[in-house]
Scaffold this motif. Sequence first.
Motif, PDB file in Angstrom:
ATOM      1  N   GLY A   1     -52.805  48.937 -14.661  1.00 59.63           N
ATOM      2  CA  GLY A   1     -53.325  47.471 -13.961  1.00 59.63           C
ATOM      3  C   GLY A   1     -52.230  46.689 -13.843  1.00 59.63           C
ATOM      4  N   ARG A   2     -51.116  47.198 -13.945  1.00 64.06           N
ATOM      5  CA  ARG A   2     -49.930  46.351 -13.417  1.00 64.06           C
ATOM      6  C   ARG A   2     -49.993  45.678 -12.146  1.00 64.06           C
ATOM      7  NH1 ARG A   2     -48.758  51.528 -13.354  1.00 64.06           N
ATOM      8  NH2 ARG A   2     -47.675  52.445 -11.544  1.00 64.06           N
ATOM      9  N   LYS A   3     -48.872  44.786 -11.806  1.00 60.98           N
ATOM     10  CA  LYS A   3     -49.028  44.010 -10.544  1.00 60.98           C
ATOM     11  C   LYS A   3     -47.650  43.995 -10.101  1.00 60.98           C
ATOM     12  CE  LYS A   3     -52.745  40.611 -11.966  1.00 60.98           C
ATOM     13  NZ  LYS A   3     -52.930  39.171 -12.020  1.00 60.98           N
ATOM     14  N   PRO A   4     -47.308  43.788  -8.851  1.00 55.76           N
ATOM     15  CA  PRO A   4     -45.875  43.835  -8.356  1.00 55.76           C
ATOM     16  C   PRO A   4     -45.146  42.594  -8.756  1.00 55.76           C
ATOM     17  CG  PRO A   4     -47.409  43.169  -6.704  1.00 55.76           C
ATOM     18  CD  PRO A   4     -48.168  43.643  -7.850  1.00 55.76           C
ATOM     19  N   LEU A   5     -45.109  42.168 -10.005  1.00 52.85           N
ATOM     20  CA  LEU A   5     -44.381  40.945 -10.653  1.00 52.85           C
ATOM     21  C   LEU A   5     -43.995  41.436 -11.989  1.00 52.85           C
ATOM     22  CD1 LEU A   5     -44.262  37.828 -10.525  1.00 52.85           C
ATOM     23  CD2 LEU A   5     -46.243  37.612 -11.714  1.00 52.85           C
ATOM     24  N   VAL A   6     -42.501  41.192 -12.212  1.00 59.87           N
ATOM     25  CA  VAL A   6     -41.953  41.605 -13.302  1.00 59.87           C
ATOM     26  C   VAL A   6     -41.201  40.400 -13.737  1.00 59.87           C
ATOM     27  CG1 VAL A   6     -41.645  44.128 -12.758  1.00 59.87           C
ATOM     28  CG2 VAL A   6     -39.955  42.492 -11.961  1.00 59.87           C
ATOM     29  N   CYS A   7     -40.716  40.494 -15.138  1.00 60.99           N
ATOM     30  CA  CYS A   7     -39.958  39.349 -15.684  1.00 60.99           C
ATOM     31  C   CYS A   7     -38.663  40.005 -16.059  1.00 60.99           C
ATOM     32  CB  CYS A   7     -40.928  38.855 -16.655  1.00 60.99           C
ATOM     33  SG  CYS A   7     -39.828  37.216 -17.694  1.00 60.99           S
ATOM     34  N   VAL A   8     -37.535  39.478 -16.165  1.00 62.99           N
ATOM     35  CA  VAL A   8     -36.251  39.980 -16.766  1.00 62.99           C
ATOM     36  C   VAL A   8     -35.787  39.023 -17.795  1.00 62.99           C
ATOM     37  CG1 VAL A   8     -33.774  40.539 -16.304  1.00 62.99           C
ATOM     38  CG2 VAL A   8     -35.329  41.062 -14.604  1.00 62.99           C
ATOM     39  N   LEU A   9     -35.913  39.514 -19.027  1.00 62.11           N
ATOM     40  CA  LEU A   9     -35.723  38.650 -20.212  1.00 62.11           C
ATOM     41  C   LEU A   9     -34.323  38.846 -20.458  1.00 62.11           C
ATOM     42  CD1 LEU A   9     -38.909  39.384 -22.224  1.00 62.11           C
ATOM     43  CD2 LEU A   9     -38.304  37.192 -20.923  1.00 62.11           C
ATOM     44  N   GLY A  10     -33.688  37.586 -21.173  1.00 63.98           N
ATOM     45  CA  GLY A  10     -32.304  37.686 -21.611  1.00 63.98           C
ATOM     46  C   GLY A  10     -31.464  37.753 -20.914  1.00 63.98           C
TER      47      GLY A  10
ATOM     48  N   PHE B   1     -37.703  49.406  -9.164  1.00 68.61           N
ATOM     49  CA  PHE B   1     -37.178  48.579  -9.741  1.00 68.61           C
ATOM     50  C   PHE B   1     -37.004  48.490 -11.765  1.00 68.61           C
ATOM     51  CE2 PHE B   1     -35.993  44.300 -11.770  1.00 68.61           C
ATOM     52  CZ  PHE B   1     -34.729  43.854 -11.194  1.00 68.61           C
ATOM     53  N   TYR B   2     -38.233  48.847 -11.877  1.00 70.28           N
ATOM     54  CA  TYR B   2     -38.352  48.899 -13.520  1.00 70.28           C
ATOM     55  C   TYR B   2     -37.688  50.258 -13.894  1.00 70.28           C
ATOM     56  CZ  TYR B   2     -40.827  49.545 -18.239  1.00 70.28           C
ATOM     57  OH  TYR B   2     -40.944  49.697 -19.123  1.00 70.28           O
ATOM     58  N   LYS B   3     -37.766  51.135 -13.264  1.00 67.77           N
ATOM     59  CA  LYS B   3     -37.236  52.409 -13.711  1.00 67.77           C
ATOM     60  C   LYS B   3     -35.726  52.578 -13.650  1.00 67.77           C
ATOM     61  CE  LYS B   3     -41.563  55.340 -12.443  1.00 67.77           C
ATOM     62  NZ  LYS B   3     -41.924  56.213 -11.516  1.00 67.77           N
ATOM     63  N   HIS B   4     -35.060  51.781 -12.717  1.00 70.44           N
ATOM     64  CA  HIS B   4     -33.760  51.812 -12.380  1.00 70.44           C
ATOM     65  C   HIS B   4     -33.116  50.731 -13.350  1.00 70.44           C
ATOM     66  CE1 HIS B   4     -29.934  52.641 -10.279  1.00 70.44           C
ATOM     67  NE2 HIS B   4     -30.105  51.016 -10.139  1.00 70.44           N
ATOM     68  N   TYR B   5     -33.713  49.653 -13.656  1.00 63.51           N
ATOM     69  CA  TYR B   5     -32.960  48.705 -14.361  1.00 63.51           C
ATOM     70  C   TYR B   5     -33.169  48.374 -15.754  1.00 63.51           C
ATOM     71  CZ  TYR B   5     -30.684  47.238  -9.933  1.00 63.51           C
ATOM     72  OH  TYR B   5     -29.903  47.185  -8.863  1.00 63.51           O
ATOM     73  N   ASN B   6     -34.296  48.981 -16.256  1.00 65.27           N
ATOM     74  CA  ASN B   6     -34.920  48.576 -17.597  1.00 65.27           C
ATOM     75  C   ASN B   6     -34.029  49.333 -18.657  1.00 65.27           C
ATOM     76  OD1 ASN B   6     -36.308  47.661 -19.851  1.00 65.27           O
ATOM     77  ND2 ASN B   6     -37.512  49.393 -19.814  1.00 65.27           N
ATOM     78  N   ARG B   7     -33.449  48.864 -19.706  1.00 69.28           N
ATOM     79  CA  ARG B   7     -32.728  49.047 -20.607  1.00 69.28           C
ATOM     80  C   ARG B   7     -31.241  49.612 -20.038  1.00 69.28           C
ATOM     81  NH1 ARG B   7     -36.743  53.480 -23.667  1.00 69.28           N
ATOM     82  NH2 ARG B   7     -38.260  51.978 -24.026  1.00 69.28           N
ATOM     83  N   ARG B   8     -30.738  48.904 -19.062  1.00 67.61           N
ATOM     84  CA  ARG B   8     -29.530  49.228 -18.481  1.00 67.61           C
ATOM     85  C   ARG B   8     -28.629  47.921 -18.657  1.00 67.61           C
ATOM     86  NH1 ARG B   8     -28.195  50.013 -11.916  1.00 67.61           N
ATOM     87  NH2 ARG B   8     -26.263  50.095 -12.147  1.00 67.61           N
ATOM     88  N   ARG B   9     -27.383  48.150 -19.033  1.00 68.95           N
ATOM     89  CA  ARG B   9     -26.284  47.044 -19.248  1.00 68.95           C
ATOM     90  C   ARG B   9     -26.178  46.163 -17.820  1.00 68.95           C
ATOM     91  NH1 ARG B   9     -21.455  49.134 -22.972  1.00 68.95           N
ATOM     92  NH2 ARG B   9     -22.639  49.589 -25.096  1.00 68.95           N
ATOM     93  N   PHE B  10     -25.966  44.825 -18.268  1.00 65.60           N
ATOM     94  CA  PHE B  10     -25.792  44.090 -17.015  1.00 65.60           C
ATOM     95  C   PHE B  10     -24.227  44.354 -16.470  1.00 65.60           C
ATOM     96  CE2 PHE B  10     -28.976  41.364 -18.962  1.00 65.60           C
ATOM     97  CZ  PHE B  10     -29.650  41.273 -17.950  1.00 65.60           C
TER      98      PHE B  10
ATOM     99  N   SER C   1     -20.371  46.920 -17.558  1.00 65.52           N
ATOM    100  CA  SER C   1     -19.974  48.139 -18.413  1.00 65.52           C
ATOM    101  C   SER C   1     -19.023  47.268 -19.448  1.00 65.52           C
ATOM    102  CB  SER C   1     -19.145  48.957 -17.559  1.00 65.52           C
ATOM    103  OG  SER C   1     -18.074  48.391 -16.765  1.00 65.52           O
ATOM    104  N   MET C   2     -18.752  46.015 -19.099  1.00 63.03           N
ATOM    105  CA  MET C   2     -17.706  45.405 -20.123  1.00 63.03           C
ATOM    106  C   MET C   2     -18.668  44.610 -21.120  1.00 63.03           C
ATOM    107  SD  MET C   2     -14.695  46.346 -19.003  1.00 63.03           S
ATOM    108  CE  MET C   2     -13.859  45.164 -19.941  1.00 63.03           C
ATOM    109  N   GLU C   3     -19.928  44.729 -21.041  1.00 57.52           N
ATOM    110  CA  GLU C   3     -20.705  43.816 -22.090  1.00 57.52           C
ATOM    111  C   GLU C   3     -21.722  44.495 -22.731  1.00 57.52           C
ATOM    112  OE1 GLU C   3     -22.506  40.655 -19.329  1.00 57.52           O
ATOM    113  OE2 GLU C   3     -20.465  39.835 -18.759  1.00 57.52           O
ATOM    114  N   VAL C   4     -22.283  43.758 -23.929  1.00 61.02           N
ATOM    115  CA  VAL C   4     -23.144  44.726 -24.511  1.00 61.02           C
ATOM    116  C   VAL C   4     -24.836  44.249 -24.253  1.00 61.02           C
ATOM    117  CG1 VAL C   4     -21.554  45.151 -26.541  1.00 61.02           C
ATOM    118  CG2 VAL C   4     -23.019  42.947 -26.425  1.00 61.02           C
ATOM    119  N   GLU C   5     -25.047  43.211 -23.254  1.00 63.33           N
ATOM    120  CA  GLU C   5     -26.265  42.839 -23.227  1.00 63.33           C
ATOM    121  C   GLU C   5     -26.827  43.913 -22.257  1.00 63.33           C
ATOM    122  OE1 GLU C   5     -23.826  40.701 -22.784  1.00 63.33           O
ATOM    123  OE2 GLU C   5     -23.883  38.955 -24.032  1.00 63.33           O
ATOM    124  N   VAL C   6     -28.285  43.903 -22.531  1.00 63.52           N
ATOM    125  CA  VAL C   6     -28.983  45.048 -21.756  1.00 63.52           C
ATOM    126  C   VAL C   6     -30.109  44.353 -21.030  1.00 63.52           C
ATOM    127  CG1 VAL C   6     -30.485  47.029 -22.357  1.00 63.52           C
ATOM    128  CG2 VAL C   6     -28.506  46.837 -23.775  1.00 63.52           C
TER     129      VAL C   6
END
Length: 457
Positions: free
Chosen positions: A58-67, A118-127, A129-134
């Motif tokens: 039941g998902r929609k074409p709407l996502v949120c990128v947190l943090g 977009f979800y499969k490609h970017y989820n749990r991926r680092r912003f 390579s020099m940073e630790v934020e995911v």
Amino acid sequence: MAVSGERSESSSSSFSLSNLTQAFPFSSGNPRIEETRGVMHLYREDPTSSSPSDLPVGRKPLVCVLGVPNHMTYADFCQFCGSFIQHILEMRIVRNDGMEDQYSVLIRFDDQDSTDGFYKHYNRRRFSSMEVEVCCVLFTLDVQYTGLIEHAQASNASSTEQPACPVCLERLDQDTSGILTTICNHSFHCSCISKWADSSCPVCRYCQQQAEKSTCFVCQTTENLSICVICGFVGCGKYKAGHAKIHWKETQHCYFQEVETQRVWDYVKDNYVHRLILSKTDGKLVELNSHCEHAGTGCGSCSCEDNAMSEAILNSKVEAIVNEYNELLATQLENQKLYFESLLQEVKEETEREISKAVEKAVAVKLQKLQSKLDRCYKEKKFLDDLNENLLKNQEIWKAKILEIEEREKKAVKLKDDKIRALEEQLRDLMVCLENGKTNEQLSGSDGTRDGTSVPT
């Protein structure tokens, strides 16, 4: 019964949705003008599932990128989205409560396949390579706006939606290009804002990266702070841990400026240096201990009736205070110069002592190495001398043995020569005997034939 069944189904569905989603309060807009608040309902991420193909139903074409970290500008985030920027219809930057150094991005895509990709490609991926934020991508169920808070009279540019992009002046249309709404509620084309390298808004210059608050260098508190006017040390006052006073005792820096009131405190005289301070209401210089409630009202009892005289007195006071402050500051700087020169002299002497110790230690180590090498050479020389002495002794022994062997060989040769001579004599005697026998036979044979008879031998 039918109504109760529908109610039970609706309650069960709402209960299941509450288990699958979580609410995040957010806000957007310039806090000094107006602020829009709302709540976004996001699907929970299953921590037990490791496969990115497990997508909520039941998902929609709407996502949120947190943090998203604050140091990433709008252009950086558009560049991070990469090839998916062509499928994005709208992006909205919001701030979450309790996340001062991060912001979130609501993204709406043109179809569900692009959203899933977009979800499969970017989820749990680092912003980076020099940073630790995911990058944390969550599907969004719904976004609800709860209210609008006006802090000041908003201008038309900030309260109404822009019909055209302020950069290219083209019409904002989702069908032709994606729209990005900044954290201050100004909308731009994604292609236009991606060329804006600054973190501030091109319209109102509101910056998403807020200035860092000053903290005490020791206890990290943000209240009752003072700054040393000599070295810039930030410490807390006597109502906290008193680290500013401790710094004065350690370094003799006696002048500290309060962060809130901008007044300078002298720890030596235990009093403020300024007798005039800057008023927060009108920005004018006022007397520190002035309690005149009728200033500017034209009362006859106040000494402020004559404006020209009061202004002249004020100017003279300010000039005198400035001169006094400059003299105090010059005296303090001279004292600090002497203090730091003494520190430099001590450091220089300590450095020279350490250098001399290091040189002595190096010389001692070198002498020790040379002594050990010399001892080793002495041992080798002694070993060679002993070996030479043993070889000389062996040489004498072998000489005696050689002489003995030579004598023995001479005797054996002489004995052999004697035997050879004896054998030669015996052989000569034997040859003589044989020759005599042959001669006798010949003589006897010749006598027998002559007589005509055979004579037995």
